[in-house]
Design a protein around this motif. Structure first.
Motif, PDB file in Angstrom:
ATOM      1  N   GLU A 188       0.824  -1.207   0.000  1.00  0.00           N
ATOM      2  CA  GLU A 188       0.000   0.000   0.000  1.00  0.00           C
ATOM      3  C   GLU A 188       0.861   1.261   0.000  1.00  0.00           C
ATOM      4  N   HIS A 190       3.937   1.530  -1.073  1.00  0.00           N
ATOM      5  CA  HIS A 190       4.606   1.611  -2.371  1.00  0.00           C
ATOM      6  C   HIS A 190       3.670   2.181  -3.434  1.00  0.00           C
ATOM      7  N   GLU A 191       2.449   1.685  -3.480  1.00  0.00           N
ATOM      8  CA  GLU A 191       1.499   2.149  -4.488  1.00  0.00           C
ATOM      9  C   GLU A 191       1.157   3.624  -4.292  1.00  0.00           C
ATOM     10  N   ARG A 192       1.036   4.042  -3.041  1.00  0.00           N
ATOM     11  CA  ARG A 192       0.663   5.429  -2.757  1.00  0.00           C
ATOM     12  C   ARG A 192       1.725   6.399  -3.253  1.00  0.00           C
ATOM     13  N   ALA A 195       2.157   6.388  -7.163  1.00  0.00           N
ATOM     14  CA  ALA A 195       1.091   7.124  -7.848  1.00  0.00           C
ATOM     15  C   ALA A 195       1.343   8.631  -7.839  1.00  0.00           C
TER      16      ALA A 195
END
Length: 422
Positions: A188, A190-192, A195
């Motif tokens: 989570e 990493h994705e945040r 993005a």
């Protein structure tokens, strides 16, 4: 000999005095390819999660750990202290290979103290070094530092998740720095940050730190001292080459150092003569002096090497007040060699048999006689704290307390520049 393994304590039974233990953690790009490694010193820390960060880490990394073990030609991130940033050890490395992670000053720092650090940081950039700061550089107080940032590392454990976006956008709008999300521990997180446009990542989600252990191969301290003496006398390359050929461990360390990734050469150097010519006498002296102060002999602590260097410089400065310039080099040798017995663990007379020295140097060291003997007595008195011995020795040379104390302070400062905060 080096090996890389998951981070654990040093092997039980390993000789701690001869083991360099460096931890490295990968910094990955958006394709999860290795961009570089952050290095931590684990050789002397009391806890495996406490990293020492000074010139010793960089010197040990370059001198003792193999290039491949440290990541080949990848960028190396080194944690620095402000005290070490002005050290001469930085002259020994290629700035293109190294990013200096510079800490923010403590919370009590005044605007004046922050401004005082700016010239040092600007000089590092002028020399070609890239600088990484933590997210704290985004604070208003550090606006003058921000343009110098090549990297800003965002510690995801240091602020609330809802602050991630404003911090990233502020950094992107007000600097040219590349952002590194560190302490990324979940998908989570990493994705945040990905993005938001962050393209470099570091943390347990990708890789835990791995240890790089290198068994040091330390040359005889007497040979290092002889090399220092030759360099100070501007010996020609052929003479220095002959000394290197007589001590395989010294020559091995030199070749390993000059071929390390931090030195930045594109071809491998295999000739001693070539190594000396590329390094130059100034850098060769720095390397030898650092090698002396970080090496051990027969269990002697590293402080013995530093004390010897202080003695040498103090002897040289005192001799400069009264003796011809050509004698100052010999005074330096007397001071440094006066601790050979402690460094090598053998009687002084036996240690001196391993090197060729002028008779005036031998007389001072073994018999307390000759032109250098009173200078050595005064130097020892400076260390002892014996006021009567100090006054007697200074009076014998007709030197004032001010002259001696000033020379001693200069010698201590000079030794500190060699170690750069070790």
């Amino acid at each position: 000999m080096t090996d890389t393994q998951p981070e654990t304590a040093a092997p039980a039974g390993a000789d701690a005095s001869n083991l360099v233990v460096l931890a490295r953690q990968a910094i990955l790009d958006e394709q999860r390819a290795v961009f570089g490694y952050e290095l931590f010193d684990r050789s002397t820390s009391g806890s495996p999660h406490t990293a020492a960060s000074d010139a010793a880490l960089l010197f040990n990394a370059l001198s003792y750990a193999g290039t491949e073990a440290l990541g080949g030609n990848k960028t190396v991130f080194i944690n620095c202290t402000h005290e070490s940033l002005a050290g001469p050890h930085l002259e020994l490395i290629h700035p293109e290979k190294v990013v200096l992670e510079v800490p923010i000053l403590d919370a009590s720092a005044t605007p004046e103290q922050i401004a005082q650090q700016l010239p040092v940081l600007q000089q590092l950039r002028t020399l070609g070094f890239r600088i990484a700061f933590s997210q704290d550089v985004l604070r208003r107080a550090y606006a003058s530092w921000l343009p110098l940032a090549s990297f800003v590392k965002l510690d995801l454990q240091a602020f609330r998740p809802e602050l991630t976006e404003p911090l990233v956008k502020f950094a992107q709008a007000h600097s040219q720095a590349r952002l590194v999300a560190e302490k990324v521990e979940t998908a989570e997180q990493h994705e945040r940050v990905a993005a938001l446009g962050v393209k470099l990542f570091q943390g347990y989600w990708f890789a835990r730190p791995a240890l790089v252990q290198a068994q040091t191969i330390r040359p005889a301290q007497a040979t290092i001292l002889q090399l220092i003496d030759m360099v100070r006398k501007h010996a020609d390359v052929a003479q220095i080459e002959q000394l290197l050929k007589r001590d395989p461990t010294l020559s091995f360390n030199l070749l390993r150092f000059i071929n390390s990734s931090g030195f930045g050469l594109s071809v491998e150097i295999t000739s001693f003569r070539h190594a000396v010519m590329i390094l130059g006498l100034k850098k060769l002296f720095r390397w030898a002096a650092l090698l002396l102060t970080t090496s051990r002999g027969s269990g002697s602590p590293p402080a013995v090497g530093q004390t010897a260097v202080v003695r040498g410089r103090l002897m040289e400065l005192l001799a400069a007040e009264l003796l011809p310039p050509e004698e100052c080099d010999n005074a330096f040798v007397v001071g440094v060699f006066s601790m050979l017995d402690s460094m090598l663990g053998v009687p002084l007379a036996a240690a001196l048999e391993t090197v060729a020295l002028p008779q005036t140097v031998v007389d001072a060291l073994l018999h307390g006689q000759g032109v250098f003997a009173p200078f050595l007595e005064l130097t020892r008195a400076c260390e002892s704290g014996d006021d009567e011995a100090f006054a007697r020795a200074a009076q014998a040379l007709h030197l004032s307390n001010h002259q001696v104390n000033w020379a001693h302070l200069q010698a201590l400062a000079w030794a500190e520049t060699l170690e750069s905060g070790q």
